[in-house]
Design an enzyme around this catalytic site. Structure first.
Site, PDB file in Angstrom:
ATOM      1  N   PRO A  19       0.460  18.886 -32.090  1.00  0.00           N
ATOM      2  CA  PRO A  19       1.297  17.739 -31.804  1.00  0.00           C
ATOM      3  C   PRO A  19       2.701  18.102 -31.345  1.00  0.00           C
ATOM      4  O   PRO A  19       3.221  19.121 -31.711  1.00  0.00           O
ATOM      5  CB  PRO A  19       1.356  17.018 -33.148  1.00  0.00           C
ATOM      6  CG  PRO A  19       1.113  18.068 -34.152  1.00  0.00           C
ATOM      7  CD  PRO A  19       0.214  19.062 -33.498  1.00  0.00           C
ATOM      8  N   LEU A 302       5.803  24.852 -38.564  1.00  0.00           N
ATOM      9  CA  LEU A 302       5.427  24.825 -37.157  1.00  0.00           C
ATOM     10  C   LEU A 302       5.585  23.437 -36.575  1.00  0.00           C
ATOM     11  O   LEU A 302       5.250  22.437 -37.213  1.00  0.00           O
ATOM     12  CB  LEU A 302       3.967  25.277 -36.989  1.00  0.00           C
ATOM     13  CG  LEU A 302       3.563  26.598 -37.647  1.00  0.00           C
ATOM     14  CD1 LEU A 302       2.102  26.903 -37.354  1.00  0.00           C
ATOM     15  CD2 LEU A 302       4.453  27.733 -37.185  1.00  0.00           C
ATOM     16  N   CYS A 303       6.070  23.387 -35.342  1.00  0.00           N
ATOM     17  CA  CYS A 303       6.143  22.175 -34.541  1.00  0.00           C
ATOM     18  C   CYS A 303       6.779  21.036 -35.331  1.00  0.00           C
ATOM     19  O   CYS A 303       7.890  21.181 -35.836  1.00  0.00           O
ATOM     20  CB  CYS A 303       4.748  21.835 -34.025  1.00  0.00           C
ATOM     21  SG  CYS A 303       4.767  20.739 -32.591  1.00  0.00           S
ATOM     22  N   SER A 304       6.113  19.894 -35.478  1.00  0.00           N
ATOM     23  CA  SER A 304       6.720  18.772 -36.188  1.00  0.00           C
ATOM     24  C   SER A 304       6.980  19.094 -37.646  1.00  0.00           C
ATOM     25  O   SER A 304       7.893  18.535 -38.267  1.00  0.00           O
ATOM     26  CB  SER A 304       5.822  17.531 -36.074  1.00  0.00           C
ATOM     27  OG  SER A 304       4.520  17.824 -36.542  1.00  0.00           O
ATOM     28  N   ASN A 333       9.136  24.977 -32.210  1.00  0.00           N
ATOM     29  CA  ASN A 333       9.760  23.782 -32.759  1.00  0.00           C
ATOM     30  C   ASN A 333      10.990  23.405 -31.943  1.00  0.00           C
ATOM     31  O   ASN A 333      11.738  24.282 -31.504  1.00  0.00           O
ATOM     32  CB  ASN A 333      10.143  24.062 -34.219  1.00  0.00           C
ATOM     33  CG  ASN A 333      10.969  22.948 -34.808  1.00  0.00           C
ATOM     34  OD1 ASN A 333      12.188  23.089 -34.933  1.00  0.00           O
ATOM     35  ND2 ASN A 333      10.343  21.852 -35.144  1.00  0.00           N
TER      36      ASN A 333
END
Length: 567
Positions: A19, A302-304, A333
């Site tokens: 995402p 990670l990421c969101s 991120n």
């Protein structure tokens, strides 16, 4: 026996992953509305009206080039890296060559016109996105009977490839995401040959399970590591197939590793917002520190999940508990969303309100809609190549652990969807004191722990330059690492990968370009570099625990737990 696919897949097909925050807006829109440039169309028209000679010159040039194509005198050839036209017949067959050259001439002229017009970065991103999708869709490589691969498949199979292609088409478009299947999922079983690292659930709450992994070394680092995965998709992107698992690797290097496994929410959990998830992270942090018998712990998110963990770290700092964070590690991120690429360009106030209203009506944002949006971000790699494979050639896609994980989507609660859109649309994390968490104003510069930030040079979801700007928001010493590959392939980067490399620069400079100019290339994966960086901050080693969990948090269900199986 499952065959893990090649580095080529790692570098390209695996981009359909994970995402991304600003895509949250567009994933909730109707399928075709995502591709429309909206108000940018009017600005494009105005830009053309201001400089009509640009279009006129390109049209004249295009007509001349098409005349050369018709007489066999065109010298246009496809880019050597364009795999759509790898088959030799595209150039050796005069009819196919003419079709290909005509297409490439139109493609080049259309892109040239857009490139010469005066548009701001947001309008340019939107228009180029729409144009790219149109040009890619009408490529002759996508047309049955023209693509030589489809003709050869018909001959080789006696026509059965067409039957299988129709069957595959009906199967793939029967449900979301309505894009060609990218992976054969039949060869993977969660807990058996993926998400298979030995461990146990030591804490189960309504929103998450906390997994404690079994040490494999005699001694372990004194400070444990808590992994906070993305908030859409399952946690096991950090624990893929054996030999490609980051969790497995860090354990082998003597790290105490824990990870959160989020519950797959339904409409019943519609009111879980960013505060609820922050409480979950803090509760997991409490458990990890109690089990390890320490007052500090490392984090990797990670990421969101990185946005959430960064806010939690800033909150803890603001309430005088910042020392609990031994280090903050972020992967792929983006916290500073200013000009964060196409995703930011596609988002707008009006579409954001519509997206929030949409998820509120359902109680959640469906992961399948996000997967569909991700695929259309790179249509040639993630849609049309599988269109040719699945339908024109009648083949099944190959097994691949990353794409198996990618297809195992989850939902996001309506409240969290709303909170993230509001955070990122107004770029609140880049403006100290603008965002709040658990009643605390968030200032990322208050996070004084050392940080390790990883970005992918080919990341189309979290551009590395935006990740770099985000790293500058943190208050401690930062080691920024720019890995090869894209959004997920740069994270799934085991030392066995012979093509892996990364760039480092011990000096954080004012902007990404200056940092890159002073960086040096290191051959190999960044995983060993990260393991050593953690070890240097572990405050020494202790004997590895013989049992998982503790008296307060006893080991329960074996890893990967139960939430990972929720669909």
């Amino acid at each position: 026996m499952v065959t893990i696919s090649t580095q080529r897949l790692d570098d390209t097909l695996a981009e359909a992953s994970a995402p991304i925050d600003m895509l949250l807006t567009n994933a909730a829109r109707g399928q075709w509305r995502r591709f429309l440039p909206g108000a940018s169309t009017l600005k494009l028209g105005a830009a053309i009206a201001d400089r009509p000679s640009v279009v006129a010159d390109e049209v004249v040039g295009l007509v001349r080039e098409l005349a050369r194509v018709g007489t066999g005198n065109s010298e246009i050839t496809p880019n050597k890296r364009d795999r759509r036209f790898n088959d030799a017949a595209w150039l050796s067959n005069p009819w196919l060559r003419a079709i290909l050259q005509g297409y490439l001439a139109i493609d080049q002229s259309a892109r040239s016109v857009i490139g010469e017009l005066e548009l701001d970065w947001r309008d340019r991103e939107r228009v180029e996105f729409a144009l790219e999708n149109i040009l890619d869709a009408v490529s002759p490589s996508n047309i049955p009977g023209i693509n030589p691969l489809s003709l050869k498949a018909l001959i080789d199979t006696g026509g059965f490839s067409a039957v299988r292609g129709v069957r595959n088409l009906l199967r793939d478009f029967a449900k979301a995401p309505r894009v060609p299947a990218m992976v054969d999922t039949s060869g993977f079983t969660v807990g058996v040959n993926i998400a298979a690292t030995d461990g146990a659930v030591v804490l189960s709450t309504p929103s998450f399970e906390l997994i404690h992994y079994h040490p494999v070394t005699e001694a372990v680092g004194k400070l444990p590591l808590l992994i906070v995965p993305p908030l859409i998709n399952k946690y096991y992107v950090v624990d893929l197939a054996p030999g490609r698992s980051l969790v497995e690797y860090l354990i082998s290097q003597g790290q105490q590793v824990f990870t959160l496994s989020w519950r797959n929410p339904t409409a019943e959990q519609r009111d879980w917002g960013v505060d609820e998830y922050a409480k979950a992270v803090i509760r997991a942090f409490d458990a990890v520190q109690e089990i390890a018998g320490t007052e500090r712990a490392h984090t990797l998110s990670l990421c969101s999940g990185g946005a959430l963990m960064s806010m939690v770290a800033a909150h803890l700092s603001a309430i005088g508990q910042g020392d609990r964070i031994a280090s903050v590690s972020l992967g792929v991120n983006v916290l500073d969303q200013s000009q964060a690429g196409l995703q930011a360009a596609l988002a707008g106030k009006k579409s954001a309100k519509a997206a929030i209203k949409y998820s509120a009506s359902k109680g959640y944002l469906d992961g399948g809609a996000l997967a569909e949006m991700f695929a259309w971000m790179r249509p040639n790699d993630l849609v049309w190549s599988y269109w040719v494979n699945n339908y024109l050639q009648g083949k099944d896609p190959a097994p691949f652990d990353v794409l198996f994980w990618n297809a195992d989507t989850t939902r996001m609660t309506a409240a969290l969807h709303r909170d993230f859109i509001e955070l990122f649309l107004d770029n609140k994390l880049a403006k100290a004191g603008t965002a709040t968490l658990l009643g605390t104003a968030i200032d990322l510069s208050g996070v004084k722990a050392d940080s390790y930030v990883v970005a992918g040079v080919a990341d189309h979801i979290s551009p590395w330059q935006a990740s770099y700007r985000s790293a500058l928001l943190l208050g401690g010493d930062t080691r920024f690492v720019l890995s090869t590959s894209g959004h997920i392939a740069c994270m799934v980067n085991p030392p066995s990968n012979p093509k892996a490399s990364f760039r480092v620069n011990p000096e954080m400079r004012a902007n990404a370009e200056d940092w890159l100019g002073g960086s040096k290339k290191v051959h190999g994966s960044w995983w060993p570099d990260y393991a050593q960086w953690l070890a240097d901050r572990n405050e020494g080693n202790v004997p590895a625990p013989r049992e998982l969990g503790s008296e307060q948090y006893p080991a329960g269900v074996r890893a990967p737990g139960q939430y990972v199986f929720e669909s």
